[in-house]
Scaffold this active site. Structure first.
Site, PDB file in Angstrom:
ATOM      1  N   HIS A   1      65.841  -7.027 110.862  1.00 33.67           N
ATOM      2  CA  HIS A   1      67.305  -7.122 110.843  1.00 33.67           C
ATOM      3  C   HIS A   1      67.902  -5.793 111.263  1.00 33.67           C
ATOM      4  O   HIS A   1      67.581  -4.755 110.682  1.00 33.67           O
ATOM      5  CB  HIS A   1      67.792  -7.477 109.432  1.00 33.67           C
ATOM      6  CG  HIS A   1      67.652  -8.931 109.099  1.00 33.67           C
ATOM      7  ND1 HIS A   1      68.379  -9.553 108.115  1.00 33.67           N
ATOM      8  CD2 HIS A   1      66.867  -9.897 109.637  1.00 33.67           C
ATOM      9  CE1 HIS A   1      68.051 -10.832 108.058  1.00 33.67           C
ATOM     10  NE2 HIS A   1      67.125 -11.062 108.960  1.00 33.67           N
TER      11      HIS A   1
ATOM     12  N   TYR B   1      76.338  -9.399 101.713  1.00 32.75           N
ATOM     13  CA  TYR B   1      76.646  -8.902 100.362  1.00 32.75           C
ATOM     14  C   TYR B   1      78.137  -9.105 100.167  1.00 32.75           C
ATOM     15  O   TYR B   1      78.928  -8.587 100.954  1.00 32.75           O
ATOM     16  CB  TYR B   1      76.335  -7.410 100.250  1.00 32.75           C
ATOM     17  CG  TYR B   1      74.863  -7.060 100.238  1.00 32.75           C
ATOM     18  CD1 TYR B   1      74.178  -6.905  99.038  1.00 32.75           C
ATOM     19  CD2 TYR B   1      74.159  -6.865 101.425  1.00 32.75           C
ATOM     20  CE1 TYR B   1      72.824  -6.560  99.017  1.00 32.75           C
ATOM     21  CE2 TYR B   1      72.807  -6.527 101.420  1.00 32.75           C
ATOM     22  CZ  TYR B   1      72.153  -6.378 100.201  1.00 32.75           C
ATOM     23  OH  TYR B   1      70.818  -6.048 100.197  1.00 32.75           O
TER      24      TYR B   1
ATOM     25  N   PRO C   1      68.938  -4.719  91.806  1.00 36.18           N
ATOM     26  CA  PRO C   1      68.449  -5.134  93.134  1.00 36.18           C
ATOM     27  C   PRO C   1      69.461  -4.995  94.270  1.00 36.18           C
ATOM     28  O   PRO C   1      69.118  -5.246  95.427  1.00 36.18           O
ATOM     29  CB  PRO C   1      68.073  -6.608  92.923  1.00 36.18           C
ATOM     30  CG  PRO C   1      68.797  -7.042  91.709  1.00 36.18           C
ATOM     31  CD  PRO C   1      69.021  -5.847  90.862  1.00 36.18           C
TER      32      PRO C   1
ATOM     33  N   LYS D   1      66.016  -1.810  96.717  1.00 32.61           N
ATOM     34  CA  LYS D   1      65.230  -0.581  96.679  1.00 32.61           C
ATOM     35  C   LYS D   1      64.013  -0.594  95.738  1.00 32.61           C
ATOM     36  O   LYS D   1      63.202   0.328  95.773  1.00 32.61           O
ATOM     37  CB  LYS D   1      66.135   0.599  96.263  1.00 32.61           C
ATOM     38  CG  LYS D   1      67.094   1.023  97.353  1.00 32.61           C
ATOM     39  CD  LYS D   1      66.368   1.747  98.474  1.00 32.61           C
ATOM     40  CE  LYS D   1      67.155   1.820  99.741  1.00 32.61           C
ATOM     41  NZ  LYS D   1      66.657   0.981 100.833  1.00 32.61           N
TER      42      LYS D   1
ATOM     43  N   TYR E   1      70.113   2.444 103.257  1.00 33.73           N
ATOM     44  CA  TYR E   1      69.582   1.077 103.210  1.00 33.73           C
ATOM     45  C   TYR E   1      68.250   0.979 103.941  1.00 33.73           C
ATOM     46  O   TYR E   1      67.309   0.350 103.447  1.00 33.73           O
ATOM     47  CB  TYR E   1      70.596   0.083 103.791  1.00 33.73           C
ATOM     48  CG  TYR E   1      70.300  -1.345 103.398  1.00 33.73           C
ATOM     49  CD1 TYR E   1      70.884  -1.908 102.264  1.00 33.73           C
ATOM     50  CD2 TYR E   1      69.409  -2.124 104.135  1.00 33.73           C
ATOM     51  CE1 TYR E   1      70.589  -3.217 101.888  1.00 33.73           C
ATOM     52  CE2 TYR E   1      69.106  -3.424 103.759  1.00 33.73           C
ATOM     53  CZ  TYR E   1      69.709  -3.961 102.634  1.00 33.73           C
ATOM     54  OH  TYR E   1      69.407  -5.253 102.251  1.00 33.73           O
TER      55      TYR E   1
HETATM   56  P1  RFL Z   1      55.188  -5.330  89.332  1.00 35.49           P
HETATM   57  O1  RFL Z   1      55.501  -6.184  90.516  1.00 35.49           O
HETATM   58  O2  RFL Z   1      55.934  -5.621  88.067  1.00 35.49           O
HETATM   59  O3  RFL Z   1      53.620  -5.423  89.074  1.00 35.49           O
HETATM   60  C1  RFL Z   1      53.029  -4.896  87.905  1.00 35.49           C
HETATM   61  C2  RFL Z   1      51.777  -5.699  87.603  1.00 35.49           C
HETATM   62  O4  RFL Z   1      51.140  -5.143  86.451  1.00 35.49           O
HETATM   63  C3  RFL Z   1      50.708  -6.205  85.607  1.00 35.49           C
HETATM   64  N1  RFL Z   1      50.599  -5.695  84.226  1.00 35.49           N
HETATM   65  C4  RFL Z   1      49.423  -5.348  83.648  1.00 35.49           C
HETATM   66  N2  RFL Z   1      48.170  -5.396  84.103  1.00 35.49           N
HETATM   67  C5  RFL Z   1      47.189  -4.970  83.264  1.00 35.49           C
HETATM   68  N3  RFL Z   1      47.421  -4.542  81.989  1.00 35.49           N
HETATM   69  C6  RFL Z   1      48.675  -4.472  81.516  1.00 35.49           C
HETATM   70  N4  RFL Z   1      48.917  -4.035  80.270  1.00 35.49           N
HETATM   71  C7  RFL Z   1      49.757  -4.900  82.351  1.00 35.49           C
HETATM   72  N5  RFL Z   1      51.086  -4.969  82.205  1.00 35.49           N
HETATM   73  C8  RFL Z   1      51.583  -5.456  83.340  1.00 35.49           C
HETATM   74  C9  RFL Z   1      51.776  -7.284  85.788  1.00 35.49           C
HETATM   75  O5  RFL Z   1      51.279  -8.568  85.450  1.00 35.49           O
HETATM   76  C10 RFL Z   1      52.103  -7.149  87.275  1.00 35.49           C
HETATM   77  O6  RFL Z   1      51.330  -8.005  88.079  1.00 35.49           O
HETATM   78  O7  RFL Z   1      55.424  -3.770  89.648  1.00 35.49           O
HETATM   79  P2  RFL Z   1      55.184  -2.964  91.015  1.00 35.49           P
HETATM   80  O8  RFL Z   1      53.860  -3.284  91.617  1.00 35.49           O
HETATM   81  O9  RFL Z   1      55.551  -1.564  90.720  1.00 35.49           O
HETATM   82  O10 RFL Z   1      56.257  -3.577  92.050  1.00 35.49           O
HETATM   83  C11 RFL Z   1      57.645  -3.407  91.841  1.00 35.49           C
HETATM   84  C12 RFL Z   1      58.426  -4.595  92.427  1.00 35.49           C
HETATM   85  O11 RFL Z   1      57.865  -5.795  91.936  1.00 35.49           O
HETATM   86  C13 RFL Z   1      59.920  -4.518  92.103  1.00 35.49           C
HETATM   87  O12 RFL Z   1      60.397  -3.192  92.217  1.00 35.49           O
HETATM   88  C14 RFL Z   1      60.763  -5.394  93.058  1.00 35.49           C
HETATM   89  O13 RFL Z   1      60.454  -6.751  92.905  1.00 35.49           O
HETATM   90  C15 RFL Z   1      62.274  -5.186  92.816  1.00 35.49           C
HETATM   91  N6  RFL Z   1      63.108  -6.055  93.663  1.00 35.49           N
HETATM   92  C16 RFL Z   1      63.380  -5.726  94.978  1.00 35.49           C
HETATM   93  N7  RFL Z   1      62.853  -4.616  95.527  1.00 35.49           N
HETATM   94  C17 RFL Z   1      63.069  -4.312  96.858  1.00 35.49           C
HETATM   95  O14 RFL Z   1      62.582  -3.262  97.323  1.00 35.49           O
HETATM   96  N8  RFL Z   1      63.808  -5.131  97.684  1.00 35.49           N
HETATM   97  C18 RFL Z   1      64.370  -6.277  97.216  1.00 35.49           C
HETATM   98  O15 RFL Z   1      64.967  -7.011  98.013  1.00 35.49           O
HETATM   99  C19 RFL Z   1      64.202  -6.595  95.809  1.00 35.49           C
HETATM  100  N9  RFL Z   1      64.732  -7.707  95.293  1.00 35.49           N
HETATM  101  C20 RFL Z   1      63.659  -7.229  93.128  1.00 35.49           C
HETATM  102  C21 RFL Z   1      64.485  -8.038  93.991  1.00 35.49           C
HETATM  103  C22 RFL Z   1      63.425  -7.612  91.815  1.00 35.49           C
HETATM  104  C23 RFL Z   1      63.996  -8.767  91.332  1.00 35.49           C
HETATM  105  N10 RFL Z   1      63.709  -9.124  89.986  1.00 35.49           N
HETATM  106  C24 RFL Z   1      63.325 -10.404  89.561  1.00 35.49           C
HETATM  107  C25 RFL Z   1      63.590  -8.091  88.992  1.00 35.49           C
HETATM  108  C26 RFL Z   1      65.067  -9.189  93.511  1.00 35.49           C
HETATM  109  C27 RFL Z   1      64.861  -9.556  92.179  1.00 35.49           C
HETATM  110  C28 RFL Z   1      65.561 -10.800  91.704  1.00 35.49           C
HETATM  111  C1  PHB Z   2      66.150 -10.885  98.309  1.00 36.86           C
HETATM  112  O1  PHB Z   2      66.044 -11.452  99.409  1.00 36.86           O
HETATM  113  O2  PHB Z   2      65.579 -11.312  97.295  1.00 36.86           O
HETATM  114  C2  PHB Z   2      67.019  -9.688  98.198  1.00 36.86           C
HETATM  115  C3  PHB Z   2      67.535  -9.121  99.345  1.00 36.86           C
HETATM  116  C4  PHB Z   2      68.366  -8.005  99.242  1.00 36.86           C
HETATM  117  C5  PHB Z   2      68.643  -7.479  98.001  1.00 36.86           C
HETATM  118  C6  PHB Z   2      68.100  -8.032  96.865  1.00 36.86           C
HETATM  119  C7  PHB Z   2      67.276  -9.151  96.957  1.00 36.86           C
HETATM  120  O3  PHB Z   2      69.469  -6.410  97.910  1.00 36.86           O
END
Ligand code: RFL
Ligand code: PHB
Length: 389
Positions: A72, A200, A292, A296, A384
């Site tokens: 994008h 957004y 979110p 980031k 971004y």
């Molecule tokens: P994770 O993905 O939480 O993975 C951690 C893993 O550790 C396991 N775990 C354990 N394993 C062994 N022993 C234990 N005691 C443990 N405790 C936990 C867990 O089961 C899991 O599998 O962390 P990690 O790898 O640091 O990754 C981080 C990302 O997942 C997170 O920052 C993003 O998803 C945030 N996020 C977004 N980030 C972006 O850069 N761009 C986005 O567009 C974006 N959109 C989002 C998001 C997060 C969202 N939610 C649901 C919080 C949108 C949403 C809705």
């Molecule tokens: C997503 O596609 O899940 C998404 C995209 C942009 C954001 C947050 C989540 O800022």
């Protein structure tokens, strides 16, 4: 069992670090609390910075992303019916990649399995021991048996609810937190995205985001009270609310359909300092959380992985410990800048329950300034697409 780096957590941070190390001949074992299917069932991030894309290529797992991901060149920021187009490529010289976290994780699991690297799923009661002695080890239970892994270093990649951060003593750790008074209700639907870029939108009914995973899979969010439950929102109610919150030009094009996932995520800003204690190095959500709004979270995790990977490379290949020594300071310097950006985007785009008329005027003025000012658009674009590592 013995390994060089014990990685706690098989989410994107742990898997990416493991794969990068494996390519350099550095041995790592990944311990994951859940099953592979459970991890792959979590619908999360959708936007990758170019720095993340480069790391995927370095890890040898970029082929499917390059084929199926969508680059994008910009995004739309809306305030009511007013729209501002932010041109990433013009202002920051780089696009972003739209490719879901689920797919990133799947590609990394597949590469790990193909390489014959060890990942243990459904591990229980992980305990990190002797982190200050230079001879750390990890205790855990797996398939009903008590196990021990001796290692040189522990990478705490176990997310916000993991055990790693909590192992750092209270008198060493400082936590900074801001909890926002709302959440995001998100749905995934097998419908074409409403627009070819993300939208957004700050509307008088609250924030909305139109995102996507592919040309046939859409991801949409609306801001909601923390007391709402996902199961209380019918698909019809979601679509009706989304339509009211985006500019009418786009609402008219919205294709609706049944949701295949629906969930609510609370919004929080959080940082734990330091990110290193003895042989333990925290990466990703284990050390910091962003709302979110700026996309980031996963991208900040990737920059931590970059610093830790290079620190470990220097340690093992050049016998130089300077990169590991500087890890916490370097990682935190970037983390705080992405915290600032995510907080700013969140403050600009949401309606707050205690927002007075003055606060609303501030949002209107900020959006007007953004619409008229090339430098403001360039600042947004540079943040971004991702600050340099
Ligand atoms: P994770 O993905 O939480 O993975 C951690 C893993 O550790 C396991 N775990 C354990 N394993 C062994 N022993 C234990 N005691 C443990 N405790 C936990 C867990 O089961 C899991 O599998 O962390 P990690 O790898 O640091 O990754 C981080 C990302 O997942 C997170 O920052 C993003 O998803 C945030 N996020 C977004 N980030 C972006 O850069 N761009 C986005 O567009 C974006 N959109 C989002 C998001 C997060 C969202 N939610 C649901 C919080 C949108 C949403 C809705
Ligand atoms: C997503 O596609 O899940 C998404 C995209 C942009 C954001 C947050 C989540 O800022």
């Amino acid at each position: 069992m013995r390994t060089q780096v014990a990685i706690i957590g098989g989410g994107p941070s742990g898997l990416l670090l493991g794969q990068l190390l494996h390519r350099q001949g550095i041995d790592a074992v990944v311990l994951e609390r859940q099953t592979r299917d459970y991890v792959l069932g979590r619908i999360r991030a959708g936007v990758l910075e170019e720095g993340f894309v480069d790391l995927m290529a370095e890890a040898g797992v970029a082929d499917r992303m390059e084929k199926e991901g969508i680059r994008h060149d910009g995004t739309v920021m809306a305030f009511g019916e007013h729209q501002v187009h932010i041109d990433f490529t013009r202002h920051a010289g780089r696009p972003v990649m739209v490719y879901g976290q689920t797919e990133v994780t799947r590609d990394l699991y597949d590469a790990r399995a193909a390489a014959g690297a060890t990942t243990l799923f459904q591990v229980e009661d992980v305990t990190l021991c002797d982190l200050e002695t230079g001879k750390p080890y990890v205790l855990f239970r797996h398939e009903g048996q008590e196990k021990r892994i001796d290692c040189d270093f522990v990478a705490g990649c176990d997310g916000f609810h993991g055990v790693s951060r909590k192992t750092i003593p209270d008198n060493v750790r400082t936590e900074f937190e801001k909890v926002y008074p709302f959440g995001w209700l998100g749905i995934l639907s097998e419908t074409p995205p409403v627009h070819d870029e993300l939208i957004y939108s700050n509307s008088e009914r609250g924030f909305a985001l139109c995102s996507m995973r592919s040309h046939t899979l859409s991801r949409y969010y609306v801001q909601c009270p923390l007391t709402d439950k996902a199961e209380d929102w019918s698909d019809d109610a979601f679509w009706a609310e989304l339509k009211r919150r985006i500019p009418s030009e786009h609402a008219a094009n919205l294709v609706t359909g049944p949701s295949i996932e629906k969930s609510i995520a609370p919004l929080r800003s959080f940082v734990s300092e330091p990110m290193r204690w003895g042989s333990l190095f925290l990466c990703g959500d284990a050390a910091h959380i962003v709302p979110p709004t700026g996309a980031k979270g996963l991208n900040s995790a990737a920059s931590d992985v970059y610093y830790l990977y290079h620190g470990l490379l220097s340690h093992y290949l050049e016998k130089d410990g300077a990169g590991l020594e500087a890890y916490s300071e370097k990682a935190l310097a970037r983390v705080w800048k992405t915290q600032r950006f995510s907080w700013w985007m969140t403050s600009l785009l949401h309606r707050f329950p205690d927002q007075g008329p003055f606060d609303l005027k501030m949002q209107v003025a900020e959006m007007a300034f953004l619409a008229e000012n090339d430098d403001a658009q360039a600042t947004l674009a540079r943040n971004y697409v991702g600050l340099p590592y």
